[in-house]
Motif scaffolding. Sequence first.
Motif, PDB file in Angstrom:
ATOM      1  N   UNK A  18     107.191  12.793 -57.123  1.00  0.00           N
ATOM      2  CA  UNK A  18     107.270  11.361 -56.796  1.00  0.00           C
ATOM      3  C   UNK A  18     108.689  10.948 -56.398  1.00  0.00           C
ATOM      4  N   UNK A  19     109.690  11.527 -57.076  1.00  0.00           N
ATOM      5  CA  UNK A  19     111.085  11.221 -56.747  1.00  0.00           C
ATOM      6  C   UNK A  19     111.428  11.710 -55.342  1.00  0.00           C
ATOM      7  N   UNK A  20     110.996  12.906 -55.017  1.00  0.00           N
ATOM      8  CA  UNK A  20     111.250  13.451 -53.676  1.00  0.00           C
ATOM      9  C   UNK A  20     110.564  12.591 -52.626  1.00  0.00           C
ATOM     10  N   UNK A  21     109.347  12.170 -52.918  1.00  0.00           N
ATOM     11  CA  UNK A  21     108.622  11.310 -51.964  1.00  0.00           C
ATOM     12  C   UNK A  21     109.385  10.006 -51.736  1.00  0.00           C
ATOM     13  N   UNK A  22     109.910   9.415 -52.799  1.00  0.00           N
ATOM     14  CA  UNK A  22     110.687   8.182 -52.666  1.00  0.00           C
ATOM     15  C   UNK A  22     111.947   8.417 -51.836  1.00  0.00           C
ATOM     16  N   UNK A  23     112.605   9.548 -52.049  1.00  0.00           N
ATOM     17  CA  UNK A  23     113.813   9.871 -51.284  1.00  0.00           C
ATOM     18  C   UNK A  23     113.501  10.025 -49.798  1.00  0.00           C
ATOM     19  N   UNK A  24     112.423  10.703 -49.483  1.00  0.00           N
ATOM     20  CA  UNK A  24     112.042  10.898 -48.080  1.00  0.00           C
ATOM     21  C   UNK A  24     111.689   9.561 -47.443  1.00  0.00           C
ATOM     22  N   UNK A  25     110.955   8.730 -48.159  1.00  0.00           N
ATOM     23  CA  UNK A  25     110.599   7.411 -47.627  1.00  0.00           C
ATOM     24  C   UNK A  25     111.845   6.562 -47.396  1.00  0.00           C
ATOM     25  N   UNK A  26     112.778   6.602 -48.331  1.00  0.00           N
ATOM     26  CA  UNK A  26     114.020   5.853 -48.181  1.00  0.00           C
ATOM     27  C   UNK A  26     114.851   6.344 -47.014  1.00  0.00           C
ATOM     28  N   UNK A  27     114.927   7.654 -46.856  1.00  0.00           N
ATOM     29  CA  UNK A  27     115.680   8.218 -45.736  1.00  0.00           C
ATOM     30  C   UNK A  27     115.032   7.828 -44.410  1.00  0.00           C
ATOM     31  N   UNK A  28     113.707   7.835 -44.376  1.00  0.00           N
ATOM     32  CA  UNK A  28     112.990   7.437 -43.150  1.00  0.00           C
ATOM     33  C   UNK A  28     113.279   5.975 -42.808  1.00  0.00           C
ATOM     34  N   UNK A  29     113.332   5.122 -43.819  1.00  0.00           N
ATOM     35  CA  UNK A  29     113.668   3.713 -43.578  1.00  0.00           C
ATOM     36  C   UNK A  29     115.071   3.586 -42.999  1.00  0.00           C
ATOM     37  N   UNK A  30     115.995   4.368 -43.548  1.00  0.00           N
ATOM     38  CA  UNK A  30     117.369   4.340 -43.076  1.00  0.00           C
ATOM     39  C   UNK A  30     117.443   4.758 -41.606  1.00  0.00           C
ATOM     40  N   UNK A  31     116.728   5.803 -41.251  1.00  0.00           N
ATOM     41  CA  UNK A  31     116.707   6.252 -39.851  1.00  0.00           C
ATOM     42  C   UNK A  31     116.113   5.168 -38.965  1.00  0.00           C
ATOM     43  N   UNK A  32     115.012   4.580 -39.395  1.00  0.00           N
ATOM     44  CA  UNK A  32     114.351   3.551 -38.579  1.00  0.00           C
ATOM     45  C   UNK A  32     115.260   2.351 -38.325  1.00  0.00           C
ATOM     46  N   UNK A  33     115.972   1.897 -39.345  1.00  0.00           N
ATOM     47  CA  UNK A  33     116.844   0.739 -39.160  1.00  0.00           C
ATOM     48  C   UNK A  33     117.989   1.072 -38.211  1.00  0.00           C
ATOM     49  N   UNK A  34     118.494   2.292 -38.290  1.00  0.00           N
ATOM     50  CA  UNK A  34     119.577   2.696 -37.408  1.00  0.00           C
ATOM     51  C   UNK A  34     119.100   2.962 -35.983  1.00  0.00           C
TER      52      UNK A  34
END
Length: 74
Positions: A18-34
């Motif tokens: 679950x922690x890894x999934x949250x990290x991947x989702x957060x990183x994806x959000x960061x990429x999308x905003x940039x």
Amino acid sequence: MAEKGNPASVSDVGVGLLAVRACISGAAMNVRINLAGLKDEKFKATCQSRLQKIYAESESRFKEINQIVESKLG
């Protein structure tokens, strides 16, 4: 670990998953905003495509491992 690890630790595998999934989702959000600020549309499209592929692959692996964890939890 989910398949061959200590059965008493399978819940720890689930929490880590679950922690890894949250990290991947957060990183994806960061990429999308940039990506939103990029002007090079070709590069942006390439990055968006890669992001979608990586995210889909990670979700597939998440479901696979989560199914193993859930089956061992009973």
